[in-house]
Design a protein around this motif. Structure first.
Motif, PDB file in Angstrom:
ATOM      1  N   SER A  37      13.293  -5.722 -11.724  1.00 19.59           N
ATOM      2  CA  SER A  37      14.466  -5.146 -11.067  1.00 19.59           C
ATOM      3  C   SER A  37      14.438  -3.632 -11.225  1.00 19.59           C
ATOM      4  O   SER A  37      14.007  -3.110 -12.258  1.00 19.59           O
ATOM      5  CB  SER A  37      15.751  -5.745 -11.629  1.00 19.59           C
ATOM      6  OG  SER A  37      15.655  -5.870 -13.010  1.00 19.59           O
ATOM      7  N   LYS A  41      11.804  -2.610  -4.691  1.00 16.59           N
ATOM      8  CA  LYS A  41      11.324  -3.562  -3.687  1.00 16.59           C
ATOM      9  C   LYS A  41      12.398  -3.924  -2.659  1.00 16.59           C
ATOM     10  O   LYS A  41      12.141  -3.988  -1.466  1.00 16.59           O
ATOM     11  CB  LYS A  41      10.772  -4.828  -4.364  1.00 16.59           C
ATOM     12  CG  LYS A  41      11.749  -5.534  -5.297  1.00 16.59           C
ATOM     13  CD  LYS A  41      11.006  -6.575  -6.136  1.00 16.59           C
ATOM     14  CE  LYS A  41      11.960  -7.520  -6.873  1.00 16.59           C
ATOM     15  NZ  LYS A  41      12.903  -6.866  -7.786  1.00 16.59           N
ATOM     16  N   SER A  42      13.657  -4.135  -3.134  1.00 18.91           N
ATOM     17  CA  SER A  42      14.732  -4.463  -2.191  1.00 18.91           C
ATOM     18  C   SER A  42      15.056  -3.276  -1.297  1.00 18.91           C
ATOM     19  O   SER A  42      15.296  -3.435  -0.097  1.00 18.91           O
ATOM     20  CB  SER A  42      15.998  -4.875  -2.942  1.00 18.91           C
ATOM     21  OG  SER A  42      15.914  -6.220  -3.304  1.00 18.91           O
ATOM     22  N   THR A  43      15.058  -2.089  -1.885  1.00 12.62           N
ATOM     23  CA  THR A  43      15.326  -0.885  -1.094  1.00 12.62           C
ATOM     24  C   THR A  43      14.291  -0.758   0.014  1.00 12.62           C
ATOM     25  O   THR A  43      14.622  -0.474   1.167  1.00 12.62           O
ATOM     26  CB  THR A  43      15.288   0.358  -2.000  1.00 12.62           C
ATOM     27  OG1 THR A  43      16.179   0.150  -3.086  1.00 12.62           O
ATOM     28  CG2 THR A  43      15.680   1.606  -1.233  1.00 12.62           C
ATOM     29  N   LEU A  45      12.548  -3.128   1.416  1.00  6.98           N
ATOM     30  CA  LEU A  45      12.794  -4.151   2.444  1.00  6.98           C
ATOM     31  C   LEU A  45      13.940  -3.714   3.357  1.00  6.98           C
ATOM     32  O   LEU A  45      13.860  -3.833   4.583  1.00  6.98           O
ATOM     33  CB  LEU A  45      13.153  -5.489   1.784  1.00  6.98           C
ATOM     34  CG  LEU A  45      13.415  -6.634   2.758  1.00  6.98           C
ATOM     35  CD1 LEU A  45      12.112  -7.305   3.134  1.00  6.98           C
ATOM     36  CD2 LEU A  45      14.385  -7.664   2.192  1.00  6.98           C
ATOM     37  N   ARG A  46      14.992  -3.211   2.740  1.00  9.37           N
ATOM     38  CA  ARG A  46      16.193  -2.867   3.507  1.00  9.37           C
ATOM     39  C   ARG A  46      15.997  -1.616   4.367  1.00  9.37           C
ATOM     40  O   ARG A  46      16.813  -1.338   5.249  1.00  9.37           O
ATOM     41  CB  ARG A  46      17.378  -2.703   2.567  1.00  9.37           C
ATOM     42  CG  ARG A  46      17.833  -4.054   1.977  1.00  9.37           C
ATOM     43  CD  ARG A  46      18.479  -3.893   0.617  1.00  9.37           C
ATOM     44  NE  ARG A  46      19.630  -3.014   0.677  1.00  9.37           N
ATOM     45  CZ  ARG A  46      20.858  -3.434   0.940  1.00  9.37           C
ATOM     46  NH1 ARG A  46      21.083  -4.713   1.125  1.00  9.37           N
ATOM     47  NH2 ARG A  46      21.860  -2.589   1.010  1.00  9.37           N
ATOM     48  N   ILE A  82      19.281 -13.626   2.779  1.00  7.37           N
ATOM     49  CA  ILE A  82      19.424 -13.245   1.380  1.00  7.37           C
ATOM     50  C   ILE A  82      19.792 -14.483   0.577  1.00  7.37           C
ATOM     51  O   ILE A  82      19.808 -15.584   1.110  1.00  7.37           O
ATOM     52  CB  ILE A  82      20.485 -12.131   1.187  1.00  7.37           C
ATOM     53  CG1 ILE A  82      21.842 -12.583   1.674  1.00  7.37           C
ATOM     54  CG2 ILE A  82      20.047 -10.878   1.890  1.00  7.37           C
ATOM     55  CD1 ILE A  82      22.945 -11.578   1.376  1.00  7.37           C
ATOM     56  N   ASP A 161      15.283 -11.402   1.247  1.00  6.47           N
ATOM     57  CA  ASP A 161      15.520 -10.757  -0.044  1.00  6.47           C
ATOM     58  C   ASP A 161      15.863 -11.830  -1.080  1.00  6.47           C
ATOM     59  O   ASP A 161      16.979 -12.336  -1.106  1.00  6.47           O
ATOM     60  CB  ASP A 161      16.681  -9.755   0.089  1.00  6.47           C
ATOM     61  CG  ASP A 161      16.727  -8.795  -1.075  1.00  6.47           C
ATOM     62  OD1 ASP A 161      16.065  -9.072  -2.095  1.00  6.47           O
ATOM     63  OD2 ASP A 161      17.431  -7.771  -0.968  1.00  6.47           O
ATOM     64  N   GLU A 162      14.907 -12.179  -1.908  1.00  5.45           N
ATOM     65  CA  GLU A 162      15.040 -13.239  -2.915  1.00  5.45           C
ATOM     66  C   GLU A 162      15.779 -14.457  -2.356  1.00  5.45           C
ATOM     67  O   GLU A 162      16.783 -14.889  -2.929  1.00  5.45           O
ATOM     68  CB  GLU A 162      15.784 -12.708  -4.143  1.00  5.45           C
ATOM     69  CG  GLU A 162      15.124 -11.455  -4.681  1.00  5.45           C
ATOM     70  CD  GLU A 162      15.233 -11.332  -6.191  1.00  5.45           C
ATOM     71  OE1 GLU A 162      15.543 -12.339  -6.835  1.00  5.45           O
ATOM     72  OE2 GLU A 162      14.972 -10.237  -6.700  1.00  5.45           O
ATOM     73  N   VAL A 193      10.993 -10.476  -0.625  1.00  6.82           N
ATOM     74  CA  VAL A 193      11.135  -9.818  -1.922  1.00  6.82           C
ATOM     75  C   VAL A 193      11.369 -10.873  -2.985  1.00  6.82           C
ATOM     76  O   VAL A 193      12.152 -11.800  -2.791  1.00  6.82           O
ATOM     77  CB  VAL A 193      12.338  -8.846  -1.897  1.00  6.82           C
ATOM     78  CG1 VAL A 193      12.747  -8.458  -3.301  1.00  6.82           C
ATOM     79  CG2 VAL A 193      12.011  -7.616  -1.086  1.00  6.82           C
ATOM     80  N   THR A 194      10.680 -10.759  -4.110  1.00  8.95           N
ATOM     81  CA  THR A 194      10.929 -11.680  -5.222  1.00  8.95           C
ATOM     82  C   THR A 194      10.573 -10.981  -6.528  1.00  8.95           C
ATOM     83  O   THR A 194       9.913  -9.947  -6.546  1.00  8.95           O
ATOM     84  CB  THR A 194      10.105 -12.971  -5.075  1.00  8.95           C
ATOM     85  OG1 THR A 194      10.469 -13.868  -6.118  1.00  8.95           O
ATOM     86  CG2 THR A 194       8.631 -12.697  -5.142  1.00  8.95           C
TER      87      THR A 194
END
Lengths: 311, 257
Positions: A37, A41-43, A45-46, A82, A161-162, A193-194
């Motif tokens: 975390s 990675k999420s940023t 993707l977004r 999500i 996202d996960e 994302v994971t």
């Protein structure tokens, strides 16, 4: 398909969430962005559907700069899923799945047909589930609906996202299989994302390992396991479990001896070698009978063959 | 018919029957108050009083609903977040002013009549409405907002299709609290010469005429009960999508009185 060039993003804090990162995603790939975390990675993707706007750098989708498109239009052409809380609780399953088609002003008949088609694709009986509300579904069913909704308008790109983060291991496994099947069937580009390395290795055709907003290593699952670029990657893929994870990448079908036989309860040729290893140990045998997907004898798997690598 | 709907029908029936029967209730009141001659309030028709009462409550509540939910909505948008603490302070202040005090201050400035009463009721009705809107929008799960945006809804589509429907049960509870309280408070408006169900009460109080007070008070109470049940019936279908059915007609905001 997706070209990211030197993108950066800083939220408030001193350290950038994404730091001068370039990434190229080919059409039809199943790309997994993985990291602990806060790795960005999420940023990342977004940024692809402009939920986050980069401070610097440029992102092209199908050769077009995404800043030149209305964010809503861009997002409607990409599926987005999500964790399971993402279903609209006040809408039925059918309304949830039909969200993007409705935004795109499809006719009602076309939406209804599409909803039924997707429910069937995800093994949910349309007659039974169409009119249910999310709270009447199990976690796994909710997530299936979430995936169906992301696929609804037949997007070229699927951003996830996960998506399976909140599920129990059995349900997660089933949905991962499902997603692989849909990916193989549709040829869509998937970016997922994971933080779960096993999920990444199982799903990804291309894995991007991130740390502190930068890419540490990317490549096929096998590359990460066999040739970790540095100690961080080695740690992340799990020092002591690398062998098991290598085995998880291959199936029994690739190692079995067709003209041999063995006694005992047969295993499926579709099983991963990691599961086969577990079966060897649990049964205290050194060979296992194997059957194909129709249940016909296909040969035997020898314990010693687990060590051979043909890749 | 659900339990709430039958209660509403019963309450409405009682209100209509009572309104029709009161002008003829002289003999009944004579039993209760044997040593009086003026037993029934006859300066106005009770049905007229109820309509006038509803009119002033309706007008003030409509204004309070428009402004209250409008500012609460604005304070939850990204561009309005900074105003939220200020809004909450102002609302608390408006609630701290007793309506009687607002009437006492407003009347010398504006004069007698419905306007000061309207202002007092409007101010008093704002808080529950605005708080209902704030609480309702706060209760929308972040995941729903995020996914609405990620799927390509515009901010307006997100508001109308996702946020407001999800907030609706709580918003309606706030409106219900506000209107019910205002039905009781509106009786006070008759102290500044506005025709409401408060007239028999105030005339009765100043003339030591208990039957008048009783007639006004019972009608106000019954009217408040009927309107409250109407809101309960209205909010019943709104929470259909919720996991456990909330017990019907349970207000989620505490009354301020």
């Amino acid at each position: 398909m997706i070209e990211m060039t030197q993108v950066s993003k800083t939220f408030g804090g001193a350290r950038p969430a994404v730091d001068d990162l370039s990434l190229s995603i080919a059409a039809g790939e199943f790309v997994v962005l993985i990291g602990s975390s806060g790795s960005g990675k999420s940023t990342l993707l977004r940024m692809i559907n402009r939920l986050v706007e980069p401070d610097r750098g440029e992102i092209l989708v199908n050769g077009v700069d995404i800043r030149r498109q209305r964010p809503e239009d861009l997002r409607r052409r990409m599926g987005y899923a999500i964790q399971s809380i993402g279903l609209f609780p006040h809408w039925t399953v059918a309304q949830n799945i039909g969200t993007v088609p409705r935004l795109l002003k499809w006719t009602k008949a076309r939406i209804d047909a599409r909803v039924d088609e997707l429910l069937a694709l995800l093994h949910l009986d349309p007659a039974e589930f169409r009119h249910r509300y999310p709270h009447q579904l199990s976690g796994g069913q909710q997530q299936r609906v979430g995936v169906a909704r992301a696929l609804a308008a037949d997007p070229d790109v699927l951003l996830m996202d996960e998506p399976f983060g909140a599920l129990d291991p059995v349900t997660r496994g089933a949905l991962q299989e499902e997603l692989l099947r849909i990916h193989a069937l549709s040829g869509k580009t998937v970016v997922l994302v994971t933080h779960d390395i096993d999920e990444a290795l199982q799903l990804g055709s291309h894995i991007v390992l991130m740390n502190q907003g930068r890419i540490v290593q990317q490549g096929r699952p096998l590359d990460l396991l066999r040739r970790p670029a540095n100690a961080f990657v080695h740690d992340f893929v799990g020092r002591t479990e690398i062998g098991l994870r290598l085995l998880a990448l291959d199936r029994v079908a690739g190692r079995l001896r067709p003209n041999e036989a063995a006694v005992g309860e047969p295993i499926s040729a579709d099983l991963s070698l990691r599961e086969a290893l577990s079966t060897f140990v649990a049964r205290r045998v050194d060979r296992l009978p194997v059957v194909d997907d129709q249940g016909r004898p296909a040969g035997a798997l020898f314990f010693s063959d687990l060590l051979e690598r043909q890749l | 018919m659900s339990r709430v709907q039958s209660a509403l029908a019963l309450s409405l029936l009682a209100l209509i029957v009572l309104t029709g029967w009161l002008p003829h209730a002289g003999p009944a009141f004579a039993l209760l108050f044997p040593d009086r001659d003026r037993l029934i309030y006859r300066q106005d028709d009770f049905a007229d009083l109820i309509l006038a009462h509803l009119a002033i409550v309706g007008a003030s509540s409509l204004l309070a609903a428009l402004l209250g939910s409008g500012v609460a909505l604005a304070a939850t948008r990204r561009w309005g977040l900074a105003f939220r603490p200020l809004l909450e302070t102002l609302l608390a202040v408006s609630q701290a002013l007793p309506p009687v005090a607002v009437l006492a201050v407003a009347t010398p400035l504006i004069g007698f009549g419905p306007l000061p009463a309207l202002i007092a009721l409007f101010l008093y009705g704002l808080l529950p409405i605005a708080q209902g809107m704030l609480a309702g929008l706060d209760s929308v799960p972040e995941g729903a907002r995020e996914v609405a945006r990620g799927l390509g809804m515009t901010p307006a589509q997100t508001l109308w299709q996702v946020e407001l429907p999800l907030a609706a049960p709580v918003v309606l509870a706030g409106l219900r609290t506000s209107v019910t309280i205002n039905i009781g408070t509106a009786a006070l408006a008759s102290t500044v010469g506005v025709k409401t169900l408060g007239l028999p009460i105030i005339i009765g109080l100043s003339g030591f005429n208990t039957p008048y007070v009783l007639q006004g008070a019972v009608l106000v109470g019954l009217l408040a009960l009927t309107v409250d049940l109407a809101f309960a019936a209205l909010s019943e279908p709104l929470g259909r999508w919720r996991a456990p059915q909330p017990s019907p007609g349970e207000p989620t905001l505490a009354g301020a009185d």
